[in-house]
Design a protein around this motif. Sequence first.
Motif, PDB file in Angstrom:
ATOM      1  N   ILE A 203       1.634   9.525  10.886  1.00  0.00           N
ATOM      2  CA  ILE A 203       2.650   8.733  11.583  1.00  0.00           C
ATOM      3  C   ILE A 203       2.745   7.336  10.970  1.00  0.00           C
ATOM      4  O   ILE A 203       3.846   6.811  10.744  1.00  0.00           O
ATOM      5  CB  ILE A 203       2.330   8.629  13.090  1.00  0.00           C
ATOM      6  CG1 ILE A 203       2.427  10.004  13.759  1.00  0.00           C
ATOM      7  CG2 ILE A 203       3.270   7.646  13.771  1.00  0.00           C
ATOM      8  CD1 ILE A 203       3.828  10.566  13.858  1.00  0.00           C
ATOM      9  N   VAL A 204       1.599   6.733  10.671  1.00  0.00           N
ATOM     10  CA  VAL A 204       1.575   5.390  10.093  1.00  0.00           C
ATOM     11  C   VAL A 204       2.263   5.378   8.732  1.00  0.00           C
ATOM     12  O   VAL A 204       3.190   4.596   8.488  1.00  0.00           O
ATOM     13  CB  VAL A 204       0.123   4.875   9.957  1.00  0.00           C
ATOM     14  CG1 VAL A 204       0.081   3.598   9.114  1.00  0.00           C
ATOM     15  CG2 VAL A 204      -0.478   4.613  11.330  1.00  0.00           C
ATOM     16  N   LEU A 205       1.816   6.252   7.823  1.00  0.00           N
ATOM     17  CA  LEU A 205       2.405   6.287   6.480  1.00  0.00           C
ATOM     18  C   LEU A 205       3.875   6.672   6.522  1.00  0.00           C
ATOM     19  O   LEU A 205       4.702   6.091   5.823  1.00  0.00           O
ATOM     20  CB  LEU A 205       1.637   7.282   5.605  1.00  0.00           C
ATOM     21  CG  LEU A 205       0.342   6.775   4.962  1.00  0.00           C
ATOM     22  CD1 LEU A 205      -0.348   7.901   4.211  1.00  0.00           C
ATOM     23  CD2 LEU A 205       0.614   5.622   4.024  1.00  0.00           C
ATOM     24  N   GLY A 206       4.204   7.655   7.353  1.00  0.00           N
ATOM     25  CA  GLY A 206       5.589   8.121   7.435  1.00  0.00           C
ATOM     26  C   GLY A 206       6.540   7.056   7.936  1.00  0.00           C
ATOM     27  O   GLY A 206       7.610   6.834   7.358  1.00  0.00           O
ATOM     28  N   THR A 207       6.156   6.358   9.018  1.00  0.00           N
ATOM     29  CA  THR A 207       7.044   5.332   9.578  1.00  0.00           C
ATOM     30  C   THR A 207       7.158   4.120   8.662  1.00  0.00           C
ATOM     31  O   THR A 207       8.232   3.537   8.517  1.00  0.00           O
ATOM     32  CB  THR A 207       6.563   4.885  10.971  1.00  0.00           C
ATOM     33  OG1 THR A 207       5.180   4.499  10.901  1.00  0.00           O
ATOM     34  CG2 THR A 207       6.714   5.994  11.991  1.00  0.00           C
ATOM     35  N   VAL A 208       6.038   3.720   8.034  1.00  0.00           N
ATOM     36  CA  VAL A 208       6.083   2.578   7.123  1.00  0.00           C
ATOM     37  C   VAL A 208       6.953   2.894   5.907  1.00  0.00           C
ATOM     38  O   VAL A 208       7.793   2.082   5.490  1.00  0.00           O
ATOM     39  CB  VAL A 208       4.664   2.175   6.673  1.00  0.00           C
ATOM     40  CG1 VAL A 208       4.729   1.155   5.535  1.00  0.00           C
ATOM     41  CG2 VAL A 208       3.884   1.590   7.845  1.00  0.00           C
ATOM     42  N   LEU A 209       6.778   4.083   5.334  1.00  0.00           N
ATOM     43  CA  LEU A 209       7.602   4.485   4.184  1.00  0.00           C
ATOM     44  C   LEU A 209       9.072   4.577   4.560  1.00  0.00           C
ATOM     45  O   LEU A 209       9.950   4.109   3.831  1.00  0.00           O
ATOM     46  CB  LEU A 209       7.117   5.830   3.632  1.00  0.00           C
ATOM     47  CG  LEU A 209       5.934   5.796   2.662  1.00  0.00           C
ATOM     48  CD1 LEU A 209       5.435   7.209   2.390  1.00  0.00           C
ATOM     49  CD2 LEU A 209       6.333   5.123   1.351  1.00  0.00           C
ATOM     50  N   LEU A 210       9.345   5.194   5.707  1.00  0.00           N
ATOM     51  CA  LEU A 210      10.731   5.358   6.155  1.00  0.00           C
ATOM     52  C   LEU A 210      11.406   4.006   6.353  1.00  0.00           C
ATOM     53  O   LEU A 210      12.502   3.765   5.839  1.00  0.00           O
ATOM     54  CB  LEU A 210      10.763   6.159   7.459  1.00  0.00           C
ATOM     55  CG  LEU A 210      12.144   6.338   8.105  1.00  0.00           C
ATOM     56  CD1 LEU A 210      13.020   7.256   7.261  1.00  0.00           C
ATOM     57  CD2 LEU A 210      12.011   6.887   9.530  1.00  0.00           C
ATOM     58  N   ASN A 211      10.747   3.112   7.089  1.00  0.00           N
ATOM     59  CA  ASN A 211      11.364   1.818   7.386  1.00  0.00           C
ATOM     60  C   ASN A 211      11.402   0.899   6.179  1.00  0.00           C
ATOM     61  O   ASN A 211      12.365   0.142   6.003  1.00  0.00           O
ATOM     62  CB  ASN A 211      10.631   1.142   8.539  1.00  0.00           C
ATOM     63  CG  ASN A 211      10.821   1.854   9.867  1.00  0.00           C
ATOM     64  OD1 ASN A 211       9.979   1.811  10.748  1.00  0.00           O
ATOM     65  ND2 ASN A 211      11.941   2.567  10.025  1.00  0.00           N
ATOM     66  N   ALA A 212      10.369   0.939   5.336  1.00  0.00           N
ATOM     67  CA  ALA A 212      10.343   0.072   4.157  1.00  0.00           C
ATOM     68  C   ALA A 212      11.450   0.425   3.170  1.00  0.00           C
ATOM     69  O   ALA A 212      11.978  -0.439   2.475  1.00  0.00           O
ATOM     70  CB  ALA A 212       8.982   0.159   3.473  1.00  0.00           C
ATOM     71  N   THR A 213      11.810   1.689   3.103  1.00  0.00           N
ATOM     72  CA  THR A 213      12.811   2.137   2.130  1.00  0.00           C
ATOM     73  C   THR A 213      14.231   2.186   2.690  1.00  0.00           C
ATOM     74  O   THR A 213      15.197   2.156   1.931  1.00  0.00           O
ATOM     75  CB  THR A 213      12.447   3.532   1.583  1.00  0.00           C
ATOM     76  OG1 THR A 213      12.296   4.445   2.686  1.00  0.00           O
ATOM     77  CG2 THR A 213      11.146   3.484   0.795  1.00  0.00           C
TER      78      THR A 213
END
Length: 609
Positions: A384-394
């Motif tokens: 969840i952490v990696l997925g949300t950070v990647l999604l929002n950062a990009t």
Amino acid sequence: MLELAGIIILGILAQWVAWKFKIPAILPLILIGLLVGPIAAEFLSEDGTKWIEPIWNGKEGLFPGESLFYFVSLAISIILFEGGLTLKMSEIKNVGPVITKLISLGSLVTFFGAGLAAYYIFGLSWEISFLFSGLIIVTGPTVITPILRNIPLKKDVSAVLKWEGILIDPIGALVAVLVFEFISVDAGGEFTKTALIEFGKIVLFGATFGFTFAHAMNFIINKKLVPHYLLNVFALAAVLGVFVLSDAFAHESGLLAVVVMGMVLGNSNSAYLKELLYFKESLSVLLISILFILLAANINYNELLLIYNWKTAALFAVVVFLIRPIGVFLSTHGSTLKFNEKLFISWVGPRGIVAAGIASLFGLKLASKGVPGAEYITPLVFMIVLGTVLLNATTARLFAKLVGVFLPKSNGILIVGASKVSRLIGHYLEMHDRHVVLIDSNQNNIDKAKELGLEAINTDIYSQTLTDNIELNDVGYLMALTGNSDINKYAINKFSKQFGENGSFRLVSTEEMMDENNNPHEGLFSHTDDFNTLTEVTKNHPSIQDIKIKDKPHLLDLIQTTNADKDIVPLFIKDNKGELHIISSYNTEIETVEDGYSLVYLGKPINAE
């Protein structure tokens, strides 16, 4: 020794990469940890060993036996204490109903929604499912700030996201700690009357120790019983002492104790708090850098395979695209936020350091006790952490443009200095629908600015407070109005790219004013008026006037008049749409002047003719 040094070096390198590319530090930290841990063991090592092997429950590795478990516990206690320090009860009341609902109603929606999703999608027990949901409540400023730093947004939207992240961090941690402690009192069995009593003891001892020792520490420091040079390390020792002592009286109550301790100290308004928080932030950066490489490296490849299926994608989609929007739209119902602003807030919800850190700690603890499903906690939360950070950062910047919350032009104005001159000008700009922020290191000036209803920040231009403030994303103009020419020049050099993309201006110095040939490009208002002149005019005529302009010659004649009259200082040109344009001392040539324009000036009334 090589591995330990390597972790520190890689951790600081990851922090630098995050700063350089303006991404959350947790992203490179976890990716590096996975690379040197499970990925290296499976694909890069001939003998199948990790490049960095923590092994908390084995006889080898950096932390043999249970030493990793102890290190993680102590590190998380310090991080949670810092989170508690940032939680101001007054801020919960003042940030507005939207943020209050987000951290209360929104948290409940996430807690129950994600818990149900984990239970039905992964088939986990109710206890593990709700521990997972408690862990992913938090967003956190350390992940939101880098993502939104370079997205020009309306102040209200930035403020909601910023304060949600700050306030929900310790609250979410508290919820997760309580759920974990409820599970741990009777791990693996049915909850009985005895288990509930044990849970009550944990809450009682944790809250009591945290509250009592916070007041004791406050008393000791305020009475100067500890020398100033020992202040920070004394506080560190006190936090670790309270954590261990509380745990000794009621097992697993230490984390609750340090969160409560931080919250009580953070609301005490003591003079030493700012220095203590700065020290804890620096320490947290180092601990986080080490911690997340270690935790990610400690994950085994077979644990990653546990979530390598369609269920993971389904759970992620439900949490991000269903539960988060439901929580946001329920919390913002009846607010002044527009539909597209609510949609953007729903999209931006990256989970952060507290979620990943506590998940690893609780996963280790529960797995060691043989709790069924505990092995899913760490990889699921990391996903969840990696997925949300990647999604929002990009996608955050692109999504902001798609839904129409991206500001095409940053019209906000940052004024350096909150003297009477700055307050007068700032108030005029605010009355003409410009977002104005004043900064000053003088608390008295800040208080006077706030009495006028102006947004004012007590800080100095040498700190990093401003660069991390996402509520200033709509600022595109910089005006340095202090009486110190060196500070004005420094402000222009440091902040012109971030806050002055549409114009950076400063008052001319007394030396520049005396030299007709030394008119700086960033000169503000008039080459014949420095801070002393503005202060004198404000003292004699504390009002801002505007006078209608007929045409360009009329404007130039008026500016010439103001330059000759020491009781008048030209400030802005107001066009026929009411928009204000800052007058530069260097470039007095106004390209377009039409009937209906006005000259805005500081000083005594003048005759229009």
